[in-house]
Design an enzyme around this catalytic site. Structure first.
Site, PDB file in Angstrom:
ATOM      1  N   GLU A 137       3.942 -29.372  35.932  1.00 16.39           N
ATOM      2  CA  GLU A 137       3.255 -30.316  36.826  1.00 16.39           C
ATOM      3  C   GLU A 137       2.591 -31.420  36.018  1.00 16.39           C
ATOM      4  O   GLU A 137       1.931 -31.152  35.020  1.00 16.39           O
ATOM      5  CB  GLU A 137       2.141 -29.640  37.637  1.00 16.39           C
ATOM      6  CG  GLU A 137       2.597 -28.769  38.764  1.00 16.39           C
ATOM      7  CD  GLU A 137       1.425 -28.132  39.511  1.00 16.39           C
ATOM      8  OE1 GLU A 137       0.362 -28.763  39.654  1.00 16.39           O
ATOM      9  OE2 GLU A 137       1.590 -26.976  39.938  1.00 16.39           O
ATOM     10  N   GLU A 189      -1.075 -21.307  37.533  1.00 17.54           N
ATOM     11  CA  GLU A 189      -2.452 -21.672  37.161  1.00 17.54           C
ATOM     12  C   GLU A 189      -3.475 -20.568  37.411  1.00 17.54           C
ATOM     13  O   GLU A 189      -4.413 -20.747  38.207  1.00 17.54           O
ATOM     14  CB  GLU A 189      -2.884 -22.943  37.899  1.00 17.54           C
ATOM     15  CG  GLU A 189      -2.119 -24.178  37.505  1.00 17.54           C
ATOM     16  CD  GLU A 189      -2.833 -25.461  37.914  1.00 17.54           C
ATOM     17  OE1 GLU A 189      -3.909 -25.396  38.527  1.00 17.54           O
ATOM     18  OE2 GLU A 189      -2.298 -26.537  37.604  1.00 17.54           O
TER      19      GLU A 189
HETATM   20  C1  BGC Z   1      -1.896 -27.164  41.434  1.00 16.64           C
HETATM   21  C2  BGC Z   1      -1.373 -27.900  42.640  1.00 16.64           C
HETATM   22  C3  BGC Z   1      -2.347 -29.005  43.027  1.00 16.64           C
HETATM   23  C4  BGC Z   1      -2.426 -29.985  41.877  1.00 16.64           C
HETATM   24  C5  BGC Z   1      -3.336 -31.178  42.130  1.00 16.64           C
HETATM   25  C6  BGC Z   1      -2.482 -28.070  40.388  1.00 16.64           C
HETATM   26  O1  BGC Z   1      -3.661 -27.506  39.959  1.00 16.64           O
HETATM   27  O2  BGC Z   1      -0.937 -26.297  40.911  1.00 16.64           O
HETATM   28  O3  BGC Z   1      -1.179 -26.993  43.678  1.00 16.64           O
HETATM   29  O4  BGC Z   1      -2.004 -29.650  44.208  1.00 16.64           O
HETATM   30  O5  BGC Z   1      -2.898 -29.328  40.739  1.00 16.64           O
HETATM   31  O6  BGC Z   1      -4.647 -30.788  42.361  1.00 16.64           O
END
Ligand code: BGC
Length: 473
Positions: free
Chosen positions: A376, A175
């Site tokens: 994610e 990110e």
């Molecule tokens: C990140 C994580 C974070 C998640 C929730 C993403 O932007 O890669 O490290 O915990 O979002 O905020």
């Protein structure tokens, strides 16, 4: 497990998961490892940032977090129990390379040897992120300094040599959009700079670091696939008014396009004239840099959490990740999705935004887009352990069901993003963790963690996902 009537059944979803589609869970070192002063590990920018008063919502630090460093085997057993195909983790930069340059520290590096060996022993494919936000504290100017790109390249080469026979898939950097926006433009994340548009060099240096890391991994002869991860948010203007439309385009540019375009197309996006000189630096980028950034990739990692609604006018100081006085100096503001259901963070729950994010990727990048992994997706909710000893996180089950369904539907024949080769989906996160500036106030895990004792309690969502994975053909 006993399913209540509101819980989406596992089988219909399982039946839609294509053969070979990878389902896993993700974490990041600064959020789960703790053990900040074990061995020769040195402080990272997040250790320093968290020590500054007022930076972290609950005043907590990443010193212990979920203590994964000491509970590694328990966490690998949780992955195995889940039936996960893969696990995405990140290296702690200052554990493997305490001096921020030069040879890996054998003791720090040994931790990841053990983790990789144990994952492979239980048949879980390791996806390793090289840089998930934690630079060595000694990198004074962080990503403002071009030198940091070279350092990432060097680190990638060393990690590639050591673990290249065992890592299934490499992610160079996580990110970059969040790092630039939260870390350098708005001052919400480490290192805490509020430079607004003057943060733009950090875009270029992170992308350059990515390109150098790809080349270093290839030079090290790694066996695994290589990609990058960015977070994508489909952006809508608050109205048809030209000002709102222009600001929505600007946000799309600085959140999505300035990262993906150079990586996938080999050039920065064209900057709309109304921006004046704000993004002029991109026009001056030398062709050699763009060639470094534009490396062939084996996959693209896409994180999706939510869409964004933008209106012209100065900001309120609120951002999705925390308060920022700098926000009010921007020419746009982020609006609330009124009436939409929200996560614990107050983020809108919008599975259809997933389809839009994927459609934009296909439309913008076409044949240049390699296979995609959702690296994610997930949500925080205020989970507590009930009197029955269980965590009934039905909202998370619904969230994951609806988002995984939306992603699968988008790429199915006739889907809005048909044509994308979607290869997998990682839940954020395996275990509750230290949520950066929000400290311990947001729980994203499939597994509940008691941060006093470190005790793990699988939530109902863990049982549900296990049922989905087990029900696949
Ligand atoms: C990140 C994580 C974070 C998640 C929730 C993403 O932007 O890669 O490290 O915990 O979002 O905020």
């Amino acid at each position: 497990m006993t399913l209540d009537t509101a819980t989406p059944a596992a089988e219909p979803l399982a039946a839609r998961i294509p053969a070979g589609f990878v389902i896993g869970a993700a974490t990041a070192a600064p959020q789960i490892e703790g053990a900040a002063v074990v061995g020769r590990r040195t402080p990272s920018i997040w250790d320093r940032f968290a020590a500054e008063p007022g930076r972290i919502l609950d005043g907590s630090t990443p010193a212990v977090t979920a203590d994964h460093f000491h509970r590694r085997q328990e966490d690998v057993a949780l992955l195995r129990g889940l039936g996960a195909d893969a696990y995405r983790f990140s290296f702690s930069w200052t554990r493997v390379q305490p001096a921020g340059r030069g040879a890996l520290d054998p003791e720090g590096a040994g931790f990841y040897d053990r983790l990789l060996d144990e994952l492979l022993e239980v048949g879980v494919r390791p996806f390793a992120t090289i840089s998930h936000w934690d630079l060595p504290e000694g990198y004074e100017r962080g990503w403002l300094d071009r030198e940091t790109a070279l350092r990432l390249g060097e680190l990638a080469g060393l990690l590639g040599e050591r673990y290249g026979d065992r890592v299934d898939s490499w992610i160079t950097i996580n990110e970059p959009a969040t790092v630039t926006l939260n870390g350098y433009a708005l001052g919400i994340h480490a290192p805490g700079d509020s430079l607004l548009f003057d943060a733009l060099p950090t875009v270029h240096h992170q992308l350059l670091g990515h390109g150098m890391a790809v080349q270093a991994l290839r030079a090290a002869g790694v066996q695994g696939a290589i990609g990058i991860t960015n977070t994508h948010s489909p952006v809508s203007p608050a109205s048809d008014a030209p000002e709102d439309q222009a600001m929505a385009a600007l946000f799309d540019l600085v959140h999505n396009r300035v990262y993906a375009d150079p990586v996938l197309l080999g050039h920065y996006p064209e900057v709309p004239g109304f921006l004046g000189d704000a993004l002029a630096a991109f026009d001056a980028v030398p062709a050699e840099d763009l060639a470094q950034i534009h490396q062939p990739l084996d996959f693209y990692g896409l994180n999706y959490y939510m869409p964004t609604l933008i209106a012209a006018g100065s900001g309120s100081g609120e951002s999705p990740d925390g308060e920022s006085a700098a926000m009010s100096a921007l020419p746009f503001r982020l609006l609330d999705f009124e009436g939409a259901p929200k996560t614990g963070f107050g983020w809108p729950i919008a599975p259809d935004g997933f389809g839009r994010a994927l459609t934009e990727m296909r439309d913008r990048y076409g044949d240049t887009l390699p296979p995609v992994f959702i690296t994610e997706n997930g949500a925080s909710f205020p989970d507590t352990i009930g009197d029955d000893g269980r965590v009934h996180d039905d909202e998370r089950i619904a969230f994951l069901h609806d988002h995984l369904s939306a992603a699968l539907a988008a790429v199915e024949p006739g889907g809005v993003a048909e044509g994308i080769d979607l290869r997998g989906f990682f839940v954020w996160s395996l275990i509750d963790n230290w949520e950066w500036a929000a400290g311990f106030t947001q729980r994203f895990g499939l597994v509940h963690v008691d941060f006093e004792t470190g005790r793990r309690t699988p939530k109902a969502s863990y049982e549900w996902l296990r049922a989905v994975l087990a029900a696949r053909a």
